[in-house]
Scaffold this motif. Sequence first.
Motif, PDB file in Angstrom:
ATOM      1  N   HIS A   1     -20.622 -72.508 -11.657  1.00  0.00           N
ATOM      2  CA  HIS A   1     -19.646 -72.985 -12.724  1.00  0.00           C
ATOM      3  C   HIS A   1     -20.073 -72.872 -14.004  1.00  0.00           C
ATOM      4  O   HIS A   1     -21.220 -72.823 -14.623  1.00  0.00           O
ATOM      5  N   LEU A   2     -19.239 -71.905 -14.900  1.00  0.00           N
ATOM      6  CA  LEU A   2     -19.614 -71.603 -16.302  1.00  0.00           C
ATOM      7  C   LEU A   2     -19.011 -72.691 -17.260  1.00  0.00           C
ATOM      8  O   LEU A   2     -18.002 -72.648 -17.871  1.00  0.00           O
ATOM      9  N   VAL A   3     -19.803 -73.882 -17.459  1.00  0.00           N
ATOM     10  CA  VAL A   3     -19.547 -74.897 -18.219  1.00  0.00           C
ATOM     11  C   VAL A   3     -20.390 -74.671 -19.344  1.00  0.00           C
ATOM     12  O   VAL A   3     -21.413 -75.592 -19.653  1.00  0.00           O
ATOM     13  N   ASP A   4     -19.916 -73.965 -20.459  1.00  0.00           N
ATOM     14  CA  ASP A   4     -20.440 -73.967 -21.762  1.00  0.00           C
ATOM     15  C   ASP A   4     -20.275 -74.662 -22.606  1.00  0.00           C
ATOM     16  O   ASP A   4     -19.350 -75.879 -22.310  1.00  0.00           O
ATOM     17  N   GLU A   5     -20.478 -74.609 -24.039  1.00  0.00           N
ATOM     18  CA  GLU A   5     -19.934 -75.582 -25.073  1.00  0.00           C
ATOM     19  C   GLU A   5     -18.375 -75.909 -25.052  1.00  0.00           C
ATOM     20  O   GLU A   5     -18.118 -76.991 -25.276  1.00  0.00           O
ATOM     21  N   GLU A   6     -18.040 -74.913 -25.049  1.00  0.00           N
ATOM     22  CA  GLU A   6     -16.366 -74.857 -25.167  1.00  0.00           C
ATOM     23  C   GLU A   6     -15.638 -75.496 -24.353  1.00  0.00           C
ATOM     24  O   GLU A   6     -14.616 -76.186 -24.519  1.00  0.00           O
ATOM     25  N   VAL A   7     -16.004 -75.139 -22.988  1.00  0.00           N
ATOM     26  CA  VAL A   7     -15.472 -75.643 -21.814  1.00  0.00           C
ATOM     27  C   VAL A   7     -15.821 -77.069 -21.680  1.00  0.00           C
ATOM     28  O   VAL A   7     -14.867 -77.932 -21.455  1.00  0.00           O
TER      29      VAL A   7
END
Length: 186
Positions: free
Chosen positions: A26-32
Motif C-alpha cells: 500500500h503506497l500511503v504517502d503524505e498526499e494519499v
Amino acid sequence: MRNVILNMSVSLDGYMEALDGDISWHLVDEEVHRQVNGFLAPAGAFLCGRRNYVMMDGFWPTADQDPDSPEPMREFAAIWRDTPKVVYSRTLDRVGRNATLVRDVVPEEVRALKERPGGPLFVGGASLAASFLRHGLIDEFHLYVHPVILGRGHRLFPELEARTDLTLADTRVFSNGVVLLHHRRA
C-alpha cells in the motif's frame, strides 16, 4: 439518509492483501494519507469486520503518541479513536472504547442505522464488504488502486449472483501512482 461507503485499497489485479496478510505494498504517502483523512473525518461510524477491527484497533488508538509519527498519522489516530465503530464478529467477546459488537449483518438493522442522523458509514474489511455487497447495502465505492500486481492474495470482491451497475463519480491520480476511483450505485 446516510450512505454506506466501501473505502479500501486494492492492487491493480483486485487483491486487498497478499496471501500472508501483507499490505506493505500500500503506497500511503503524505498526499494519499491527507486525502484519506479529509474523506474519513466526517464519518458517522466505521463498520468493521473482525480482522479489520483487530488490525486497526491494535495500532491507531495510540499512534499519535509516537513523537516520530508524521502529522497525517497523528491526525488519523484521532479520527479512528473518536469515531464510533460497529464491529461485526461472531468470535470476539468484547470490543474497545467507542465500539459496538454485532454478530451478524442484518439488512434491516443497517438500513435503520442509515436512517439515523450523522455522517457517512464507512465499511472496512473484505469479508464484511462482501456481505454488505450481497445484501445491496453499499451505496458508494471509494477504491485506491495501487500500481502493483500481486498475482494472488485475498480478493476484495467475491463472486456474486448478479452484477452491480455503477456510475463513476470522481477520480484522482496521486503523484505516487495510486489512482482513486469513486463510484456510486447506478
